[in-house]
Scaffold this motif. Sequence first.
Motif, PDB file in Angstrom:
ATOM      1  N   TRP A 197      33.336  46.240  50.303  1.00  0.00           N
ATOM      2  CA  TRP A 197      32.835  45.814  51.603  1.00  0.00           C
ATOM      3  C   TRP A 197      32.088  46.963  52.250  1.00  0.00           C
ATOM      4  N   ASP A 198      30.852  46.705  52.624  1.00  0.00           N
ATOM      5  CA  ASP A 198      30.018  47.681  53.321  1.00  0.00           C
ATOM      6  C   ASP A 198      30.139  47.404  54.814  1.00  0.00           C
ATOM      7  N   ASP A 199      30.910  48.243  55.517  1.00  0.00           N
ATOM      8  CA  ASP A 199      31.151  47.989  56.936  1.00  0.00           C
ATOM      9  C   ASP A 199      29.929  48.281  57.791  1.00  0.00           C
ATOM     10  N   ARG A 200      28.974  49.048  57.280  1.00  0.00           N
ATOM     11  CA  ARG A 200      27.742  49.307  58.021  1.00  0.00           C
ATOM     12  C   ARG A 200      26.742  48.162  57.867  1.00  0.00           C
ATOM     13  N   GLY A 201      26.580  47.700  56.658  1.00  0.00           N
ATOM     14  CA  GLY A 201      25.646  46.609  56.405  1.00  0.00           C
ATOM     15  C   GLY A 201      26.254  45.234  56.563  1.00  0.00           C
ATOM     16  N   ARG A 202      27.597  45.177  56.698  1.00  0.00           N
ATOM     17  CA  ARG A 202      28.313  43.901  56.814  1.00  0.00           C
ATOM     18  C   ARG A 202      28.018  42.993  55.624  1.00  0.00           C
ATOM     19  N   VAL A 203      28.079  43.574  54.432  1.00  0.00           N
ATOM     20  CA  VAL A 203      27.842  42.805  53.211  1.00  0.00           C
ATOM     21  C   VAL A 203      28.890  43.179  52.161  1.00  0.00           C
ATOM     22  N   VAL A 204      29.014  42.313  51.171  1.00  0.00           N
ATOM     23  CA  VAL A 204      29.842  42.590  49.991  1.00  0.00           C
ATOM     24  C   VAL A 204      28.912  42.923  48.829  1.00  0.00           C
ATOM     25  N   TRP A 205      29.167  44.059  48.198  1.00  0.00           N
ATOM     26  CA  TRP A 205      28.476  44.414  46.957  1.00  0.00           C
ATOM     27  C   TRP A 205      29.419  44.127  45.788  1.00  0.00           C
ATOM     28  N   TRP A 206      28.880  43.647  44.687  1.00  0.00           N
ATOM     29  CA  TRP A 206      29.693  43.444  43.486  1.00  0.00           C
ATOM     30  C   TRP A 206      28.765  43.434  42.284  1.00  0.00           C
ATOM     31  N   VAL A 207      29.333  43.445  41.094  1.00  0.00           N
ATOM     32  CA  VAL A 207      28.517  43.570  39.889  1.00  0.00           C
ATOM     33  C   VAL A 207      28.862  42.463  38.896  1.00  0.00           C
ATOM     34  N   ASP A 208      27.926  42.219  38.006  1.00  0.00           N
ATOM     35  CA  ASP A 208      28.200  41.474  36.776  1.00  0.00           C
ATOM     36  C   ASP A 208      28.005  42.475  35.652  1.00  0.00           C
ATOM     37  N   ILE A 209      29.092  42.772  34.952  1.00  0.00           N
ATOM     38  CA  ILE A 209      29.033  43.842  33.953  1.00  0.00           C
ATOM     39  C   ILE A 209      28.176  43.449  32.755  1.00  0.00           C
ATOM     40  N   LYS A 210      28.394  42.258  32.203  1.00  0.00           N
ATOM     41  CA  LYS A 210      27.809  41.917  30.904  1.00  0.00           C
ATOM     42  C   LYS A 210      26.500  41.145  30.983  1.00  0.00           C
ATOM     43  N   ALA A 211      26.152  40.618  32.150  1.00  0.00           N
ATOM     44  CA  ALA A 211      24.775  40.188  32.409  1.00  0.00           C
ATOM     45  C   ALA A 211      24.328  41.161  33.490  1.00  0.00           C
ATOM     46  N   PRO A 212      24.063  42.421  33.102  1.00  0.00           N
ATOM     47  CA  PRO A 212      24.114  43.540  34.047  1.00  0.00           C
ATOM     48  C   PRO A 212      23.243  43.352  35.287  1.00  0.00           C
TER      49      PRO A 212
END
Length: 290
Positions: free
Chosen positions: A19-34
């Motif tokens: 959770w990015d408290d400054r941007g108010r967004v969630v960052w996440w990844v897809d490892i194998k479809a990078p």
Amino acid sequence: MRIECVVPARALVGEGPIWDDRGRVVWWVDIKAPALHRYEPATGATKSWPMPSRLGTVALRERGGLVGAFKDGFALIDPDSGAITPLADPEAHLPGNRFNDGGVDAAGRFWAGTMDDGEKDPTGHLYRLDPDGSVTGFEAAIAITNGLDWSLDGRTFYVADTPGGMILAYDFDMATGRPGARRLFARVPDAAGHPDGLVVDEEDHVWGAHWGGARLTRYRPDGSIERVVAMPAPQVTSACFGGADLDVLYVTTAAIGLDAAALAACPDAGGLFAVTGLGIRGRPSRRFAG
């Protein structure tokens, strides 16, 4: 309690929400479809950035942007420009390994664990990336190193050994940034899947994701089970607390390996979920000081 799929991404291996408290967004990844993904709860907007190699985990940077642990080492990520700046590849001599999960400690150091990409051999270790760019390695001998986070006092470092079915607890010296003796914190029985990512909440309880177990388990500080939350996806990979009050649990899942029948039964597998109404808050995501 309510569980909602907020991004039906059908990610192969969705992982590493922060959770990015400054941007108010969630960052996440897809490892194998990078790819790097971003979700803005206020608007529902999503955006994705393809990545050049498998990306196991990311963390926020104090200076802006992100730091990531890729198949080929640590790198800085600037989503605004799309630039990826390599920093170090401590396992260039182990081409069968890749970075997997990670986290930032209270001193602003970025930690990430490696794994055997074939998911068989115990070749995974722990690495600490300091703000000055130096890298220090610590032997772990785990096939899939997963789920890194710390207790509230910083004296316990949690790491999941996925194939071993264990969450381990290391004694930790925050001043020196070194893990010490390790012990068993919790064991996940085969019928409950395999331990994956984890996050510590504001009450010092550990939330563990279960790959193949369709659940999250909340463990007390002594390792006993406080509650289990069933999830509408079989391969639950990780979680983070977010939202203005840090009371929303964002959960990543994976769709890889699921056949047509499994996907029909769980159509949101591989999506990003939001769990609300838990009555529990998390901690702000820590930022890499480099």
